[in-house]
Design an enzyme around this catalytic site. Structure first.
Site, short mmCIF file in Angstrom:
data_model
loop_
_atom_site.label_atom_id
_atom_site.label_comp_id
_atom_site.label_asym_id
_atom_site.label_seq_id
_atom_site.Cartn_x
_atom_site.Cartn_y
_atom_site.Cartn_z
N THR A 101 -10.05 0.58 0.69
CA THR A 101 -8.60 0.70 0.64
C THR A 101 -8.19 1.47 -0.61
OG1 THR A 101 -8.27 -1.36 1.84
CG2 THR A 101 -6.42 -0.59 0.52
N LYS A 181 -2.83 0.42 6.58
CA LYS A 181 -3.37 -0.64 5.71
C LYS A 181 -2.36 -0.99 4.62
CE LYS A 181 -6.32 -3.52 3.86
NZ LYS A 181 -7.61 -3.47 3.25
N LYS A 249 -5.22 -5.08 -6.61
CA LYS A 249 -5.43 -3.64 -6.37
C LYS A 249 -4.61 -3.18 -5.17
CE LYS A 249 -8.49 -2.43 -3.73
NZ LYS A 249 -9.28 -1.84 -2.66
#
Lengths: 448, 448
Positions: A101, A181, A249
Site C-alpha cells: 500500500t 485501497k 502509514k
C-alpha cells in the site's frame, strides 16, 4: 490449482507477505522469496520456498514478480537502487504485481521510471490488498487490481490464486487500485480508532466490557474492525495481529491523498492525530487495539479488568446506548467522508460500495446508508438533527467524565455544519452535502 | 478611591476571587468574604477582611454582593439551597454581581428564580471577568457587564474598582456579558492548547526551547496565552497559575453554547478533547501549561531540558518556521471561529474585536485579521490556498515524526473546506465563509 511451472519471485515476507507466498507454494507454484530479515527466509525455506539474498537474485528468470514490502520507498529501493536491484535482472515481459500500500502517485511513478530505463516491456499491475493475515494465508485476500488490460490479464492467474473470488478489477489504469485501497483505509483507520474510543468509553463508564462488546457488536454502531479488534482487549493477549504503525502509514496515505486533492477529510485527520498520539505513547509496534491506552492513559488495562465483571447489562442500558450512539454517528460521517473521497478521485461509487461492504472497512452504518447515496432515495429513519441529538448526549456524558471523544466530537461538528447550512431536517445521509463543491452535488450517482 | 462605607459581600475566594476581594479592601471597602475552604478565610482575615461561615451570614446588610465562585452550580447552591443560603438575607435592592463564568443561560435563570421567590428587587448584573490573578489583585480585570440599565448603574462603583479602565458595558441584557466571556474563551482555550501543541512540536523537533520561544513570541504565530504560559515550561516551576480544570470548564461552556446555537465549533471541540485527554492523564489540578504532557507523553519535561541548550537558532530556521506556520494557521481559524460565534449569538463585532484584542484571548493573527472582517476590505497578504500550503508543510513534518498536531490538523481541514467551496484563491480571511448560513454571509459587519 495453478500450473506449477512458472517461477514466482516474492519480495517482502512480513506478516501478510509470508502468508501470501506460502499459500502460492501450497498451490504448487515454485516461489523464491526475498526479505531483509534473515530469520524469515529460514522459515520460508522450511515452508517449501526457495530463497534469495538480493532482489536481483530473487527476480532472476521469474515471469511473475510480487512486491509485498511495507512501503513504496522500499519498492523503489529494491527495484532500482544499487547493483543488487531487481531491475538489472527483470525478465523480458515480466508481470510485476505491486501489492504494497503506497500513495496513489507511486505506481505510475514506477512505471515511468521503468520506461525511462528502457523497460517499457514490464507489465506493471497496481494490486493493493486488504483482509488481514488469515485471508492472506488462505488465498482469499481482497485485491484491487488496475493497470493496462494486457498487464492485468498477464497477472490474473497469480492474482486469482491470492484472492480467490475476491479479485476486483478496477477500471482507471495504474493508480486506480491504490485509490480504492486509500478510500478503503479511510474507513479502516477511522474504525480502528473508533474501536478504542468506544471501548475506552465503556471502560470510563465502568461497564462490564465483555457483555458491552457483545451488545455493541449486535447494534447499529458496530464495524468489522470493532468486531475484529475488540476481542484482543478482552483477554490477556500480546499477539501483534496488526501493528499500530501499519494503520499509521495507511492513514498517512489517506490524508496525503486528501491534501493533494484539496479535499477536507476531517475524521481521517482526527484519526491521524490520535494514531500519532499512540505512536508518541510508545504503541507503534504493538497490536493496534492497544490504542485504547491513549484514551485511558492511567488505566490502559481497564477493558481487560472489566471483562470479568459478572454484572448483567441490558441491551437498552442508557450508558451503553451512549457508546452506541457515538459509534453510529462517527461511522455514518466516516462512510460519507470515504464515499465522497471515492467520488472525488473518480472511483465508481457502486463498485466501492460492493468492495467496502464485504471488506475490513465495512460498518453497519456503511452497509445501511451508502446505498442511499447511490440511489438518491434518501429515505432514512433519522434526520441530521436527530444524529446531532444522539451525538450530543454521548458528548455531554463524556464531558462530565472528562473523557475525550475525539472522533465523536469531530463528527458532531460535521453534522452541526450540515444543520447550519440548512440540512437539519433532511435525512441523516444529507451529511454528504458538506463535500459538495461549486460544480454541484457529489451524490446521488449511480456510477461515475 | 471609592467611598469606604457600604459593605461588600464577596463569595468565592479562590485564586482570582482572593485577589479581587483584597484589592477592594485596599480601596477602603469593608469586605466580608466567604469560602468553603477554611484556610482561605484565615488568610483573608489577615489581609484585612471580615469573614463569614455561611453565604447567608456573608450577605447580611451588604448593599453589594459579588459572586466569584468556580461554577454556576456553586452560585445556585450558595444563593438558594438550604437554611444557610444567601437568598434568605439579601438586602432590599441589593446589587448582585455574578462574576463567575457560567453557561449563557444561567444568569437569566438566577434572575427568574429570584423573581419567583418574590425578590424582583434584586439588581442582578451579569459580570464575568478575564485577565488572570495579577490583574485581579491590582483591580485591572476585564469585566463584561450586562443587565438592566438600573442594575448596571448600581453596580458600577464596585465594578470600576475591580476593572479600572477595563470595564466593558455590554448591551443585550442579562446573558450578554456571559456571551462575551464565552466567545473570549473560544480563543483563550484554543490558544492554551495550541501553546502546548506548538511547544511540544518544538520539543519533538529538538530545538533549543528558550530561544525558540523568544523567536516564536516575536513572530506572527504568537498569542497572549503563548507568551504567558510558555515561560512556566522553561524553568522548574510547580506553581499553579491557572489549573487545567478551569479552562476545561470554560471550553465546556463554549462547546455547550455551540451546541445550543447549532453552530459548529471545530477547533473548540478539538480543544475540548485535548483538554479531556489532559484531565485523563491526571493533569486537571496542575497549571495548564503542563498540557504539553499530552503531546509528549514519554518526555513531558522535554521543553525544560531543551531550555538550556546552548545552540544558536536563527529566526528563519526552517523547522522553527513550521511551528510558527502551524500556530498562525490555527490562530487565524480560531479568530474566525470566535468572531463567527460572536455574530451568531448577536454580539457587536466591533466591541468584541476591541475587547479581545486587548485581553488574554488576543493573538497576533486575531489583531491583524479580525479588522478585515469588520471592514469588508479583505486585502490580505495570503490566500486560503497559501495557508493550506503552510499548514501542510507543518503537518507533513509532524507526520514524519509521528507527532500529533490536533489543532493544526483540524485547521487544515477547515481551510481545505473553504478551498473546496471555491475560496482557495480568495484572501485567507475568507475562511469565515464556512460559517455562513442559508440567510447569507455573517461578515462583513460593522456592527450587529
Amino acid at each position: 490449482m495453478a500450473s506449477s511451472s512458472p517461477k514466482i519471485a516474492f519480495l517482502g515476507l512480513g506478516a501478510m507477505g509470508f502468508g501470501m507466498a506460502t499459500n502460492l507454494i501450497k498451490l504448487s507454484h515454485p516461489v523464491t522469496g526475498f526479505d531483509v530479515w534473515k530469520p524469515t527466509l529460514e522459515r520460508f525455506s522450511a515452508a517449501g520456498g526457495s530463497t534469495a539474498t538480493t532482489p536481483r537474485e530473487c527476480v532472476r528468470d521469474a515471469p511473475y514478480v510480487v512486491f509485498m514490502v511495507a512501503t513504496a520507498a522500499q519498492i523503489m529501493s529494491a527495484l532500482f537502487e544499487g547493483p543488487d536491484a531487481a531491475v538489472h535482472e527483470l525478465k523480458e515481459g515480466v508481470s510485476l504485481m505491486l501489492c504494497s500500500t503506497g500513495p496513489p502517485e507511486y505506481v505510475p511513478l514506477i512505471q515511468g521510471k521503468l520506461k525511462e530505463l528502457g523497460r517499457g516491456d514490464v507489465l506493471v499491475v497496481d494490486a493493493p490488498v486488504s483482509g488481514g493475515t488469515i485471508r492472506a494465508a488462505n488465498g482469499t485476500l481482497s485485491i484491487f487490481a488496475a493497470g493496462e488490460e494486457k498487464a492485468v490479464e498477464a497477472a490474473k492467474p497469480i492474482l486469482n490464486d491470492m484472492a480467490g473470488s475476491n479479485l476486483w478489477l478496477i477500471p482507471g489504469g495504474l493508480g486506480a487500485g491504490t485509490n480504492v485501497k486509500m478510500v478503503h483505509q479511510v474507513l479502516a483507520g477511522i474504525h480502528i480508532a473508533m474501536t478504542s474510543e468506544a471501548m475506552g468509553f465503556v471502560g470510563k463508564l465502568g461497564l462490564p466490557s465483555k457483555k458491552a462488546f457483545e451488545l455493541l457488536k449486535a447494534g447499529e454502531g458496530s464495524s468489522w474492525m470493532f468486531e475484529n479488534r475488540t476481542p484482543h482487549l478482552l483477554v490477556e493477549d500480546k499477539t501483534i495481529y496488526s501493528a499500530l504503525n501499519i494503520i499509521v502509514k495507511d492513514i498517512g496515505i489517506v490524508t496525503a491523498g486528501g491534501r493533494s486533492a484539496h479535499f477536507p477529510l476531517f475524521l481521517s485527520s482526527t484519526t491521524e492525530q490520535i494514531l500519532a498520539s499512540g505512536v508518541g505513547a510508545g504503541l507503534g509496534l504493538v497490536d493496534d487495539a492497544n490504542l485504547v491506552g491513549v484514551y485511558l492513559p492511567q488505566d490502559p488495562t481497564a477493558i481487560l479488568k472489566l471483562a470479568s465483571l459478572p454484572e448483567p447489562l441490558a441491551a437498552d442500558n442508557a450508558e451503553l446506548r451512549l457508546v452506541e450512539k457515538a459509534m453510529a454517528g462517527v461511522h455514518l460521517a466516516a462512510a460519507a467522508e470515504a464515499m465522497c473521497l471515492a467520488a472525488k478521485v473518480g472511483l465508481d461509487a457502486k463498485t466501492m460500495f460492493e468492495i467496502i461492504s464485504t471488506a475490513a472497512g465495512a460498518s453497519k452504518m456503511f452497509v445501511k446508508k451508502a446505498p442511499l447515496w447511490l440511489s438518491g432515495e434518501w429515505k432514512s429513519g433519522k434526520t441530521v438533527d436527530d444524529v446531532i441529538a444522539e451525538l450530543t448526549e454521548a458528548i455531554e456524558e463524556a464531558n462530565r467524565l472528562k473523557y475525550p471523544l475525539h472522533l465523536a466530537g469531530t463528527a458532531l461538528q460535521l453534522f452541526e455544519l450540515a444543520s447550519m447550512k440548512g440540512q437539519g431536517k433532511e435525512p441523516d445521509v444529507a451529511i454528504v452535502r458538506i463535500w459538495d463543491g461549486p460544480n454541484g452535488p457529489l451524490y446521488p450517482r449511480e456510477s461515475s
